[in-house]
Design an enzyme around this catalytic site. Structure first.
Site, PDB file in Angstrom:
ATOM      1  N   HIS A  67       0.820  -1.218   0.000  1.00 29.18           N
ATOM      2  CA  HIS A  67       0.000   0.000   0.000  1.00 29.18           C
ATOM      3  C   HIS A  67       0.856   1.270   0.000  1.00 29.18           C
ATOM      4  CE1 HIS A  67       0.572  -0.391   4.451  1.00 29.18           C
ATOM      5  NE2 HIS A  67       0.541   0.932   4.407  1.00 29.18           N
ATOM      6  N   ASP A  97       0.119  -7.568   1.010  1.00 25.13           N
ATOM      7  CA  ASP A  97       0.636  -6.233   1.361  1.00 25.13           C
ATOM      8  C   ASP A  97       2.155  -6.210   1.359  1.00 25.13           C
ATOM      9  OD1 ASP A  97       0.314  -3.542   1.810  1.00 25.13           O
ATOM     10  OD2 ASP A  97       0.291  -3.730   3.985  1.00 25.13           O
ATOM     11  N   SER A 176       5.017   2.199   8.076  1.00 27.32           N
ATOM     12  CA  SER A 176       4.551   1.120   7.203  1.00 27.32           C
ATOM     13  C   SER A 176       5.638   0.761   6.201  1.00 27.32           C
ATOM     14  CB  SER A 176       3.291   1.547   6.449  1.00 27.32           C
ATOM     15  OG  SER A 176       2.193   1.612   7.314  1.00 27.32           O
TER      16      SER A 176
END
Length: 322
Positions: A67, A97, A176
């Protein structure tokens, strides 16, 4: 005994804890980059995105969260020593992901990938990201839960990421794609989401994700199979349990129209017992078989329908993610 002597054991424990965290940080921070990307938006607009990435080879391969690099094919990576590299997205897999990047630079500092299957609840972990560019972010905590499943979707395709690591090491949005490391400094997870106040989730580095990373490096994509059923685990009727020597199966709740399962006669209410001789007790058991290799030939699925067993031969099709 002096007060200094009384406090020495606690101080030594704290110092030992600090030494582990600082050693891991010193080892991994040079391998973690701050990623800057320009993502496409509606009507020709662009959005600046940010996240972290982890270098895994000295010749420029790095991994991050899918993402983080959604909607872009290139960007820049900044390291704590002040230098920057351009990168291209080699491949991204929204259903795990994970994404693989290729940086322009060489002679980088690769991190060592570990094995999340060895983690235990309560074990020390260190989350390392680089959300601000030239100053690495380091937080320490413990593994608070293991074995969680994280549902992900891409277009109409959905998948459960198994054995997600839950930790109380504080994560910021810019973390992230950064590294979750064990006390030895090996990367056991890629930080992916904030699950709540004081809780973060990481995609584990295990046999399944290593295969995904290898496929992305080699082919730029991950091939998956599907047969087109949705369902859930349920206890088997007594006769079915006696016939297979197990107590659980997967009940088909929905059969996707025009799917391989629909074309070969699956119906709602069927209970899947086995696939190619492998016991199926929950949805994850079936999902593990839906890999690229399953596209090579028919799969024999044993189901329980009504009061009798039935074998259905189905040819899995390729799952197309958006």
């Amino acid at each position: 005994m002096s007060s200094r002597d009384q406090h020495r054991p606690d101080d030594e424990v704290l110092d030992a804890y600090s030494r582990v965290v600082t050693t891991v940080a010193e080892r991994l921070t040079p391998s973690v980059a701050s990623l800057r990307v320009v993502q496409r938006a509606g009507r020709g607009g662009v959005v600046q995105g940010a996240g972290s990435g982890v270098v895994i080879s000295s010749d420029g391969f790095a991994i991050t969260s899918a993402h983080v690099v959604a909607g872009t094919t290139r960007g820049s990576a900044a390291f704590v020593d002040g230098h920057e590299e351009r990168f291209e997205v080699v491949g991204r897999d929204p259903l795990s992901d994970l994404a693989v990047l290729r940086l322009d630079g060489r002679d980088l500092h690769p991190a060592e990938l570990g094995d999340a299957s060895r983690l235990r609840v309560g074990q020390l972990v260190v989350a390392i990201g680089n959300p601000l560019g030239f100053s690495g972010s380091v937080t320490a905590g413990v593994v608070s839960a293991l074995g969680r499943a994280l549902p992900l979707s891409s277009g109409r395709a959905t998948r459960l990421v198994e054995n997600v690591i839950q930790t109380d090491a504080a994560l910021n949005p810019g973390n992230s794609g950064g590294a979750l490391a064990d006390g030895r400094g090996t990367v056991v997870g890629i930080n992916t989401a904030v699950a709540g106040i004081g809780l973060g989730l990481a995609v584990p580095i295990d046999d399944a994700t290593r295969k995904i990373i290898s496929a992305l490096m080699r082919d730029g994509r991950v091939r998956r199979a599907y047969i087109g059923v949705a369902g859930g685990s349920r206890p088997l009727p007594p006769r079915a349990a006696a016939s297979v020597g197990r107590t659980m199966g997967v009940e088909v709740v929905e059969v996707v129209a025009d799917s391989p399962a629909a074309r070969t006669g699956f119906v709602p209410g069927d209970i899947i017992l086995e696939a190619d001789g492998i016991p199926i007790e929950d949805v994850a058991d079936l999902q593990r078989l839906m890999v690229g290799e399953a596209l090579g030939g028919p799969m024999r699925v044993l189901v329980w329908r009504g009061a009798d067993p039935l074998t259905i031969e189905v040819q899995p099709a390729e799952l197309e993610a958006a």
